[in-house]
Design an enzyme around this catalytic site. Structure first.
Site, PDB file in Angstrom:
ATOM      1  N   CYS A 114       0.814  -1.230   0.000  1.00  7.84           N
ATOM      2  CA  CYS A 114       0.000   0.000   0.000  1.00  7.84           C
ATOM      3  C   CYS A 114       0.842   1.273   0.000  1.00  7.84           C
ATOM      4  O   CYS A 114       0.390   2.316  -0.453  1.00  7.84           O
ATOM      5  CB  CYS A 114      -0.929   0.011   1.204  1.00  7.84           C
ATOM      6  SG  CYS A 114      -1.914  -1.481   1.283  1.00  7.84           S
ATOM      7  N   HIS A 260      -4.054   6.789   1.112  1.00  8.05           N
ATOM      8  CA  HIS A 260      -4.275   5.474   0.497  1.00  8.05           C
ATOM      9  C   HIS A 260      -5.710   5.068   0.799  1.00  8.05           C
ATOM     10  O   HIS A 260      -6.170   5.196   1.938  1.00  8.05           O
ATOM     11  CB  HIS A 260      -3.286   4.467   1.092  1.00  8.05           C
ATOM     12  CG  HIS A 260      -3.664   3.051   0.847  1.00  8.05           C
ATOM     13  ND1 HIS A 260      -3.957   2.577  -0.410  1.00  8.05           N
ATOM     14  CD2 HIS A 260      -3.821   1.998   1.698  1.00  8.05           C
ATOM     15  CE1 HIS A 260      -4.276   1.300  -0.321  1.00  8.05           C
ATOM     16  NE2 HIS A 260      -4.198   0.921   0.948  1.00  8.05           N
ATOM     17  N   ASN A 290     -10.023  -1.034  -2.546  1.00  2.00           N
ATOM     18  CA  ASN A 290      -8.615  -0.808  -2.207  1.00  2.00           C
ATOM     19  C   ASN A 290      -7.753  -1.325  -3.362  1.00  2.00           C
ATOM     20  O   ASN A 290      -7.723  -2.530  -3.627  1.00  2.00           O
ATOM     21  CB  ASN A 290      -8.315  -1.564  -0.904  1.00  2.00           C
ATOM     22  CG  ASN A 290      -6.879  -1.395  -0.430  1.00  2.00           C
ATOM     23  OD1 ASN A 290      -5.988  -1.040  -1.197  1.00  2.00           O
ATOM     24  ND2 ASN A 290      -6.654  -1.682   0.842  1.00  2.00           N
TER      25      ASN A 290
HETATM   26  C1  LIG Z   1     -11.941  -5.929   7.357  1.00 10.40           C
HETATM   27  C2  LIG Z   1     -12.897  -5.125   8.199  1.00 10.40           C
HETATM   28  C3  LIG Z   1     -13.802  -4.310   7.264  1.00 10.40           C
HETATM   29  C4  LIG Z   1     -13.763  -6.096   8.982  1.00 10.40           C
HETATM   30  O1  LIG Z   1     -14.588  -5.394   9.883  1.00 10.40           O
HETATM   31  P1  LIG Z   1     -14.700  -5.835  11.419  1.00 10.40           P
HETATM   32  O2  LIG Z   1     -15.699  -4.974  12.034  1.00 10.40           O
HETATM   33  O3  LIG Z   1     -13.303  -5.823  11.965  1.00 10.40           O
HETATM   34  O4  LIG Z   1     -15.277  -7.268  11.254  1.00 10.40           O
HETATM   35  P2  LIG Z   1     -14.682  -8.650  11.788  1.00 10.40           P
HETATM   36  O5  LIG Z   1     -13.436  -9.005  11.030  1.00 10.40           O
HETATM   37  O6  LIG Z   1     -14.604  -8.589  13.253  1.00 10.40           O
HETATM   38  O7  LIG Z   1     -15.805  -9.617  11.345  1.00 10.40           O
HETATM   39  C5  LIG Z   1     -17.099  -9.486  11.850  1.00 10.40           C
HETATM   40  C6  LIG Z   1     -17.908 -10.627  11.264  1.00 10.40           C
HETATM   41  O8  LIG Z   1     -18.160 -10.377   9.866  1.00 10.40           O
HETATM   42  C7  LIG Z   1     -17.782 -11.521   9.115  1.00 10.40           C
HETATM   43  N1  LIG Z   1     -17.316 -11.130   7.797  1.00 10.40           N
HETATM   44  C8  LIG Z   1     -16.039 -10.970   7.360  1.00 10.40           C
HETATM   45  N2  LIG Z   1     -16.048 -10.602   6.075  1.00 10.40           N
HETATM   46  C9  LIG Z   1     -17.342 -10.503   5.699  1.00 10.40           C
HETATM   47  C10 LIG Z   1     -17.972 -10.158   4.490  1.00 10.40           C
HETATM   48  N3  LIG Z   1     -17.285  -9.796   3.390  1.00 10.40           N
HETATM   49  N4  LIG Z   1     -19.321 -10.156   4.456  1.00 10.40           N
HETATM   50  C11 LIG Z   1     -20.039 -10.503   5.537  1.00 10.40           C
HETATM   51  N5  LIG Z   1     -19.488 -10.847   6.718  1.00 10.40           N
HETATM   52  C12 LIG Z   1     -18.148 -10.858   6.784  1.00 10.40           C
HETATM   53  C13 LIG Z   1     -16.718 -12.196   9.940  1.00 10.40           C
HETATM   54  O9  LIG Z   1     -16.621 -13.557   9.605  1.00 10.40           O
HETATM   55  C14 LIG Z   1     -17.216 -11.982  11.361  1.00 10.40           C
HETATM   56  O10 LIG Z   1     -18.206 -12.917  11.633  1.00 10.40           O
HETATM   57  P3  LIG Z   1     -18.323 -13.570  13.114  1.00 10.40           P
HETATM   58  O11 LIG Z   1     -18.601 -12.395  14.025  1.00 10.40           O
HETATM   59  O12 LIG Z   1     -19.460 -14.501  12.954  1.00 10.40           O
HETATM   60  O13 LIG Z   1     -17.011 -14.217  13.369  1.00 10.40           O
HETATM   61  C15 LIG Z   1     -12.178  -4.192   9.189  1.00 10.40           C
HETATM   62  O14 LIG Z   1     -11.492  -4.946  10.158  1.00 10.40           O
HETATM   63  C16 LIG Z   1     -11.225  -3.274   8.514  1.00 10.40           C
HETATM   64  O15 LIG Z   1     -11.613  -2.354   7.865  1.00 10.40           O
HETATM   65  N6  LIG Z   1      -9.907  -3.525   8.682  1.00 10.40           N
HETATM   66  C17 LIG Z   1      -8.894  -2.819   7.932  1.00 10.40           C
HETATM   67  C18 LIG Z   1      -8.706  -3.561   6.660  1.00 10.40           C
HETATM   68  C19 LIG Z   1      -7.863  -2.811   5.683  1.00 10.40           C
HETATM   69  O16 LIG Z   1      -8.003  -1.631   5.501  1.00 10.40           O
HETATM   70  N7  LIG Z   1      -6.993  -3.550   5.001  1.00 10.40           N
HETATM   71  C20 LIG Z   1      -6.151  -3.019   3.989  1.00 10.40           C
HETATM   72  C21 LIG Z   1      -5.038  -2.255   4.594  1.00 10.40           C
HETATM   73  S1  LIG Z   1      -4.088  -1.569   3.382  1.00 10.40           S
END
Ligand SMILES: CC(C)(COP(=O)(O)OP(=O)(O)OC[C@H]1O[C@@H](n2cnc3c(N)ncnc32)[C@H](O)[C@@H]1OP(=O)(O)O)[C@@H](O)C(=O)NCCC(=O)NCCS
Length: 333
Positions: A114, A260, A290
């Site tokens: 990134c 980013h 992204n």
């Molecule tokens: C990835 C992200 C959106 C997930 O959101 P979150 O609130 O942390 O969600 P969690 O990972 O705790 O998952 C919550 C639930 O949603 C589920 N889930 C994950 N992906 C899913 C999707 N695409 N659709 C539906 N549900 C999903 C998970 O399995 C989890 O279920 P559970 O509670 O039954 O275990 C968030 O963590 C985030 O934005 N992180 C930064 C990621 C990023 O920017 N990455 C690139 C960096 S350059």
């Protein structure tokens, strides 16, 4: 003459194939509401089979070269940032050099995910300031779609990432016309390397590639989203304040922050921490997801097209991602 670097031209390219959240609902257990609420993404672009990362880069580079009024013979060096190269090796830099018919100029590949574009810009700026080159083509491009798993097992990353490319033509200036790159701050902490990575294949393994790696899913992208989020919302504002502080500036002094495009919630947290209104922190993640190394040049290119960045404006580019690496550049466009 004091040698400085200016952006002489900018361009971007995204493949035409729009994939909406509703399209993804057909392939995996997810929902438009979940994706929008957690990431702000409504749609992303996916290239069709046969189109490679360097194909996207060619289009973005040509757009930037047209904007700069450069011919292929004007390019003295290529820097290519990507995590999705056409080949395991050699890197995309040489492939782009060949596809653009640039002649036997040097080509450097940047593997900083990134932050690849910002790291690449800092390297280009160094070459130009030192007098090694006068004109450098810098590209950030990604072809994520072939590496994502479009099923429920892969939904945590499949919904977030998209394909695209952005490029800038960088040239020497004496700084007199006010447009120039002013400075950079670059950081890393490899303690967190495995929080966002593709673990295998790799030369750490004997054999370096095996069918079991596919079966166990370790060839797919792995992300601990919560940990990424937690670090990103601290490091993004920190590095922005560092680079602005180097020049005695505050966030309010900058016309536009171009972060980013990782996640709209991360961008919102950055806005709040820097106490800036929405219009001073650019966002287009809703349309592209992204795009990793491509996200900043695509965002800056669109911001210029939309008239949000004009010649002479102060702009801060900032990124955080896999590595972890985080970085920022301050420039006068
Ligand atoms: C990835 C992200 C959106 C997930 O959101 P979150 O609130 O942390 O969600 P969690 O990972 O705790 O998952 C919550 C639930 O949603 C589920 N889930 C994950 N992906 C899913 C999707 N695409 N659709 C539906 N549900 C999903 C998970 O399995 C989890 O279920 P559970 O509670 O039954 O275990 C968030 O963590 C985030 O934005 N992180 C930064 C990621 C990023 O920017 N990455 C690139 C960096 S350059």
């Amino acid at each position: 003459m004091t040698r400085r670097t200016r952006i002489a031209g900018i361009g971007h390219y995204v493949p035409p194939g729009v994939v909406t959240n509703h399209d993804l609902e057909q392939l995996m257990d997810t929902s438009d509401a979940w994706i929008q609420e957690r990431s702000g993404i409504r749609e992303r672009r996916h290239a069709v089979p046969g189109v490679t990362c360097t194909d996207l880069a060619v289009e973005a580079a040509r757009a930037a070269m047209t904007d700069a009024g450069w011919k292929p013979a004007d390019v003295q060096f290529v820097i290519f940032a990507t995590l999705s190269p056409d080949l395991y090796f050699p890197g995309n830099g040489v492939l782009l050099q060949h596809k653009l018919g640039l002649g036997e100029v040097g080509a450097l590949d940047v593997r900083n995910q990134c932050t690849g574009f910002v790291y690449g810009l800092s390297a280009a700026d160094g070459y130009i300031r030192m007098g090694t080159f006068d004109r450098i083509l810098l590209v950030g491009a990604e072809l994520h779609s072939p590496g994502l798993q479009f099923n429920t097992g892969g939904r945590d990353t499949a919904v977030l990432f998209g394909d695209g490319a952005g490029a800038v033509c960088l040239e020497v200036t004496d700084g007199a016309d006010r447009s120039c790159v002013m400075g950079h701050r670059l950081h890393s902490n490899g303690e967190y390397a495995e929080i966002l990575c593709i673990k295998k294949p790799g030369a750490a393994n004997r054999p370096w590639i095996a069918k079991e790696m596919i079966d166990e899913g370790s060839v797919n992208p792995y992300m601990n989203g919560r940990e990424v989020f937690r670090h990103a919302i601290t490091k993004f504002p920190e590095v922005i304040l560092e680079v602005l502080g180097d020049h005695g500036l505050k966030p309010q002094d900058v016309a536009l922050i171009v972060p980013h495009q990782a996640n709209e919630r991360i961008t919102e947290a950055v806005r709040k921490r820097l106490e800036l209104p929405n219009e001073r922190v650019y966002s287009n993640i809703g349309r592209y997801g992204n795009t990793t190394a491509a996200s900043i040049p695509i965002a800056l290119s669109e911001a210029v097209q939309e008239g949000l960045v004009k010649r002479g404006d102060l702009v801060c580019l900032a990124s955080f991602g896999s590595g972890f690496t985080w970085a920022a550049t301050l420039l006068r466009y």
